[in-house]
Scaffold this motif. Structure first.
Motif, PDB file in Angstrom:
ATOM      1  N   ASP A 434      -1.580  -4.401  10.279  1.00 36.12           N
ATOM      2  CA  ASP A 434      -1.665  -4.802   8.869  1.00 36.12           C
ATOM      3  C   ASP A 434      -1.007  -3.774   7.954  1.00 36.12           C
ATOM      4  OD1 ASP A 434      -2.975  -7.094   9.610  1.00 36.12           O
ATOM      5  OD2 ASP A 434      -4.985  -6.311   9.235  1.00 36.12           O
ATOM      6  N   VAL A 435       0.248  -3.450   8.291  1.00 38.29           N
ATOM      7  CA  VAL A 435       0.990  -2.442   7.517  1.00 38.29           C
ATOM      8  C   VAL A 435       1.654  -3.113   6.312  1.00 38.29           C
ATOM      9  CG1 VAL A 435       2.766  -0.659   7.586  1.00 38.29           C
ATOM     10  CG2 VAL A 435       1.412  -1.148   9.643  1.00 38.29           C
ATOM     11  N   LYS A 436       1.316  -2.638   5.104  1.00 41.88           N
ATOM     12  CA  LYS A 436       1.859  -3.195   3.861  1.00 41.88           C
ATOM     13  C   LYS A 436       2.541  -2.097   3.063  1.00 41.88           C
ATOM     14  CE  LYS A 436      -2.476  -5.813   3.565  1.00 41.88           C
ATOM     15  NZ  LYS A 436      -3.689  -5.987   2.742  1.00 41.88           N
ATOM     16  N   PHE A 464      -2.206  -6.002  -1.752  1.00 41.85           N
ATOM     17  CA  PHE A 464      -2.016  -4.675  -1.173  1.00 41.85           C
ATOM     18  C   PHE A 464      -3.348  -3.992  -0.892  1.00 41.85           C
ATOM     19  CE2 PHE A 464      -1.296  -0.044  -1.659  1.00 41.85           C
ATOM     20  CZ  PHE A 464      -0.410   0.139  -0.600  1.00 41.85           C
ATOM     21  N   ASN A 465      -4.314  -4.130  -1.799  1.00 45.11           N
ATOM     22  CA  ASN A 465      -5.615  -3.489  -1.631  1.00 45.11           C
ATOM     23  C   ASN A 465      -6.659  -4.397  -0.989  1.00 45.11           C
ATOM     24  OD1 ASN A 465      -4.902  -0.956  -2.793  1.00 45.11           O
ATOM     25  ND2 ASN A 465      -5.006  -1.882  -4.836  1.00 45.11           N
ATOM     26  N   ASN A 466      -6.229  -5.576  -0.555  1.00 46.08           N
ATOM     27  CA  ASN A 466      -7.148  -6.536   0.065  1.00 46.08           C
ATOM     28  C   ASN A 466      -7.046  -6.415   1.584  1.00 46.08           C
ATOM     29  OD1 ASN A 466      -8.668  -8.682   0.932  1.00 46.08           O
ATOM     30  ND2 ASN A 466      -7.490 -10.264  -0.147  1.00 46.08           N
ATOM     31  N   ASP A 467      -8.032  -5.792   2.194  1.00 41.83           N
ATOM     32  CA  ASP A 467      -7.989  -5.571   3.647  1.00 41.83           C
ATOM     33  C   ASP A 467      -8.153  -6.843   4.452  1.00 41.83           C
ATOM     34  OD1 ASP A 467      -7.458  -2.919   3.438  1.00 41.83           O
ATOM     35  OD2 ASP A 467      -9.502  -2.222   3.839  1.00 41.83           O
ATOM     36  N   ALA A 468      -8.524  -7.945   3.793  1.00 42.42           N
ATOM     37  CA  ALA A 468      -8.637  -9.219   4.503  1.00 42.42           C
ATOM     38  C   ALA A 468      -7.281  -9.896   4.651  1.00 42.42           C
ATOM     39  CB  ALA A 468      -9.595 -10.150   3.762  1.00 42.42           C
ATOM     40  N   LEU A 525       1.813   2.909   1.032  1.00 41.81           N
ATOM     41  CA  LEU A 525       1.702   2.215   2.324  1.00 41.81           C
ATOM     42  C   LEU A 525       0.239   2.129   2.718  1.00 41.81           C
ATOM     43  CD1 LEU A 525       3.834   2.657   5.509  1.00 41.81           C
ATOM     44  CD2 LEU A 525       1.373   2.981   5.682  1.00 41.81           C
ATOM     45  N   ARG A 526      -0.165   0.969   3.209  1.00 36.87           N
ATOM     46  CA  ARG A 526      -1.499   0.812   3.773  1.00 36.87           C
ATOM     47  C   ARG A 526      -1.386   0.386   5.231  1.00 36.87           C
ATOM     48  NH1 ARG A 526      -6.111   1.275   1.129  1.00 36.87           N
ATOM     49  NH2 ARG A 526      -6.102   1.267  -1.162  1.00 36.87           N
ATOM     50  N   ASP A 533     -11.063  -2.126  10.728  1.00 35.31           N
ATOM     51  CA  ASP A 533     -10.909  -3.177   9.726  1.00 35.31           C
ATOM     52  C   ASP A 533     -10.739  -2.622   8.315  1.00 35.31           C
ATOM     53  OD1 ASP A 533     -11.143  -5.308  11.581  1.00 35.31           O
ATOM     54  OD2 ASP A 533     -13.323  -5.070  11.573  1.00 35.31           O
ATOM     55  N   VAL A 534     -10.777  -1.314   8.178  1.00 36.07           N
ATOM     56  CA  VAL A 534     -10.615  -0.677   6.870  1.00 36.07           C
ATOM     57  C   VAL A 534      -9.299   0.092   6.862  1.00 36.07           C
ATOM     58  CG1 VAL A 534     -11.575   0.964   5.213  1.00 36.07           C
ATOM     59  CG2 VAL A 534     -13.104  -0.484   6.568  1.00 36.07           C
ATOM     60  N   SER A 535      -8.514  -0.106   5.806  1.00 35.58           N
ATOM     61  CA  SER A 535      -7.182   0.485   5.749  1.00 35.58           C
ATOM     62  C   SER A 535      -7.194   1.899   5.168  1.00 35.58           C
ATOM     63  CB  SER A 535      -6.246  -0.393   4.914  1.00 35.58           C
ATOM     64  OG  SER A 535      -6.648  -0.391   3.556  1.00 35.58           O
ATOM     65  N   LYS A 536      -6.089   2.587   5.396  1.00 36.72           N
ATOM     66  CA  LYS A 536      -5.872   3.913   4.825  1.00 36.72           C
ATOM     67  C   LYS A 536      -4.567   3.869   4.047  1.00 36.72           C
ATOM     68  CE  LYS A 536      -5.490   8.820   5.971  1.00 36.72           C
ATOM     69  NZ  LYS A 536      -5.505   9.843   7.057  1.00 36.72           N
ATOM     70  N   LYS A 537      -4.512   4.602   2.913  1.00 39.99           N
ATOM     71  CA  LYS A 537      -3.326   4.551   2.055  1.00 39.99           C
ATOM     72  C   LYS A 537      -2.532   5.856   2.118  1.00 39.99           C
ATOM     73  CE  LYS A 537      -3.493   4.838  -2.537  1.00 39.99           C
ATOM     74  NZ  LYS A 537      -3.699   4.489  -3.969  1.00 39.99           N
ATOM     75  N   LEU A 538      -1.209   5.720   2.192  1.00 40.97           N
ATOM     76  CA  LEU A 538      -0.278   6.842   2.071  1.00 40.97           C
ATOM     77  C   LEU A 538       0.558   6.615   0.813  1.00 40.97           C
ATOM     78  CD1 LEU A 538       1.080   7.026   5.754  1.00 40.97           C
ATOM     79  CD2 LEU A 538      -0.910   8.188   4.795  1.00 40.97           C
TER      80      LEU A 538
END
Length: 616
Positions: A434-436, A464-468, A525-526, A533-538
């Motif tokens: 789920d790379v955005k 972008f901030n919606n992990d679903a 980038l997320r 199931d929880v993203s991390k942001k760069l």
């Protein structure tokens, strides 16, 4: 005397019989039209085969067919949802009217030909009635199917300061393009996805060094097809993992063995491709094989990689025939993959198909719903496309995009080796899912921009901030490249039009206070870890040096992007030309140990000749 006369008469009679037999044995060109017996509608894609042989053809858009056959031979006419017809060849013209089968499939669909027929709903399930379609060469049928999309245009930074999209590691469009050019044709416009052409090649981006599995790199230079504009390259590099250190793999080979997969460049190529992968399996890996035609079945239960001979034998036994119950095959493959799930391992289905699904769940929308239900299972999906003439790229794309997977088109054994052996880790082991990407442009530096390619991967800014929200995945060692064409402030803008003031309401101008930053843009980038199931942001800002001292990789990748726009007949190709593509690509041959870049130049030279021929 009488004896001699008798011998002479017998000789003449024998010669007459032999001559008659030779005439009957001589092949003639048989042609005709296949129609629905009830309403006279032409049946498009009906298979016509000489009984007892694998020689055959399919009807065209007007229901017409042509085949070389001998008098006395029997032609078999088969079409899903209709009763089989048999006709003995007696003359050069042979028209056939086919009757609907009252015990036909619950839902018979001929997708890709623009015609759909629903037969009587008699049986409770679509898999109980199977219309066998023996091996036939489909190359003559122009029934390929590509999703239409509108090319990205320029956006004003004042109206749309953010650009958000999912990454795309697929490269299927490139090898498919190569197949067309190698057979002397320019590919259809919708077969070209420019980002996949660019991402076919690996680039020398810096590797991740910290805890994050992905690293962002940026570079800018003069836009080669419009030198008044700037071209910004965003590069991503996933961490590399040596093959021996990759987690154990639980693989399910999901193989389409329907009639449309018959032939050297279809099922035979599938079998050769998968055996290349089997040769590289480790003892800790395991493989199961699921096949589908009119229905789905398990060909081989999960077998350890140490028993390669058993896996090869199961692959060698595969034969093509029947209709295509792709939906049932996908469901069964997920069931087998989940049954043998390896915790913290690489659980993946490898689907090999031409995408010509025509039984049960067969529409792009239906397949999308099916895949979306299964993608949360922890099982990833790799889709390998095969076939020519009836290739359904649109459906294959849906499966790869919606199923936490990737997509490659296999046009020859060398490409199979590249995807399944040379890039084993990148193709089959996900390190970030789920790379955005979301890019914010600085209005004091940029007045307008456009994303080159990625039309099918665009996201809403709030996604972008919606992990679903699902997005693309990166495999071990993968590189991803994205280009933005930027119109700097102060440069004449001929692409973003103006709108008249509204009559019934007044829109107050929103004043934008510059922050004083000299940054051109900021990339965010997320990503998620494969089991999270929880993203991390760069986040990384970029300052344009406004020069053109770019890397050889930048020159080559921009040449590929320019080529894609020429093939798509882009409205934004500026002064692009095949000669410019070739010249620019030749400046980027430093990183070409395997010769892929030199092959690209040869393809561009061939495409240039094809365009000239078409214009003449």
């Amino acid at each position: 005397m009488k004896t001699n006369q008798f011998r002479a008469m017998m000789l003449v009679l024998l010669m007459a019989v032999v001559s008659l037999g030779m005439v009957n044995a001589q092949a003639i060109t048989v042609s005709g039209t296949v129609t629905d017996a009830k309403d006279g509608t032409p049946l498009v894609g009906c298979s016509v085969q000489i009984k007892g042989t694998t020689k055959g053809t399919v009807t065209n858009m007007n229901g017409r067919y042509t085949i070389q056959a001998k008098k006395g031979e029997t032609l078999l006419f088969q079409y899903i949802g209709y009763k089989q017809e048999r006709r003995v060849v007696k003359s050069a013209t042979l028209d056939v009217k086919m009757k609907a089968d009252e015990l036909a499939l619950e839902e018979c669909v001929v997708v890709g030909y623009g015609h759909e027929t629903r037969a009587a709903k008699v049986m409770s399930t679509a898999y109980m009635a199977v219309c066998p379609t023996p091996g036939i060469m489909y190359d003559a049928a122009n029934a390929e199917e590509y999703g239409e999309f509108q090319e990205n245009g320029f956006k004003s930074v004042s109206d749309a300061p953010l650009s958000t999209f999912s990454i795309d590691v697929d490269a299927a469009s490139y090898s498919n393009m190569r197949r067309f050019i190698n057979k002397g044709e320019l590919p259809p416009v919708d077969a070209i996805r420019t980002e996949e052409l660019v991402n076919y090649f690996s680039y020398d981006y810096p590797k991740p060094t910290g805890s994050d599995p992905v690293k962002i790199t940026m570079e800018s230079g003069a836009c080669p097809w419009n030198t008044n504009h700037r071209l910004v390259r965003i590069g991503l590099k996933a961490k590399e993992i040596p093959t021996d250190n990759l987690p154990a793999s639980n693989l399910v080979f999901l193989i389409d063995v329907s009639g449309s997969m018959w032939g050297a460049n279809r099922l035979d190529l599938v079998k050769s491709s998968l055996k290349l992968l089997v040769n590289n399996l480790r003892d800790k890996d395991k493989v199961a094989i699921v096949t589908y035609s009119g229905s789905a079945g398990v060909k081989l239960e999960a077998t350890p990689g140490s028993d390669k001979q058993k896996i090869r034998e199961a692959i060698d036994e595969l034969t093509a025939g029947g209709s295509t119950a792709g939906g049932a095959g996908i469901l069964l493959a997920y069931k087998i993959a989940k049954k043998n799930l390896i915790s913290n391992g690489n659980n993946r289905i490898i689907l090999c198909s031409d995408g010509d699904f025509n039984v049960g769940v067969s529409s792009a929308e239906g397949l999308e719903q099916l895949i979306e239900k299964e993608r949360k299972s922890g099982v990833f999906l790799t889709v390998l496309g095969y076939g020519m003439g009836n290739y359904k790229d649109k459906k294959i794309q849906v499966l790869a995009e919606k199923g936490n997977g990737n997509h490659a088109y296999i046009d020859n054994l060398q490409e199979a080796n590249r995807v399944l052996v040379g890039e084993f880790g990148a193709t089959l082991h996900t390190v970030a899912k789920d790379v955005k990407l979301q890019v914010e442009f600085n209005p004091s530096q940029v007045q307008a921009y456009r994303l080159v390619g990625y039309e099918s991967r665009l996201l809403k800014d709030e996604d972008f901030n919606n992990d679903a929200k699902d997005a693309g995945d990166m495999g071990a060692g993968h590189t991803v490249t994205a280009f933005y064409e930027v119109i700097p402030t102060g440069v004449k803008n001929e692409y973003v039009g103006k709108i008249d003031d509204l009559k019934y309401q007044k829109k107050e101008k929103v004043s934008v206070k510059p922050t004083g930053s000299n940054e051109l843009l900021t990339v965010k980038l997320r990503y998620k870890a494969p089991d999270k199931d929880v993203s991390k942001k760069l986040e990384l800002p970029f300052i344009d040096n406004k020069g053109n001292n770019v890397s050889s990789d930048f020159r080559f990748a921009s040449a590929v992007a320019m080529f894609g726009q020429l093939l798509r007949e882009s409205d934004f190709k500026g002064n692009a030309s095949y000669d410019k593509v070739i010249d620019l690509a030749k400046q980027g041959l430093n990183n070409d140990d395997k010769g892929y870049r030199r092959e690209f130049i040869r393809l561009v030279e061939a495409a240039k000749g094809l365009e000239r021929t078409n214009k003449n």
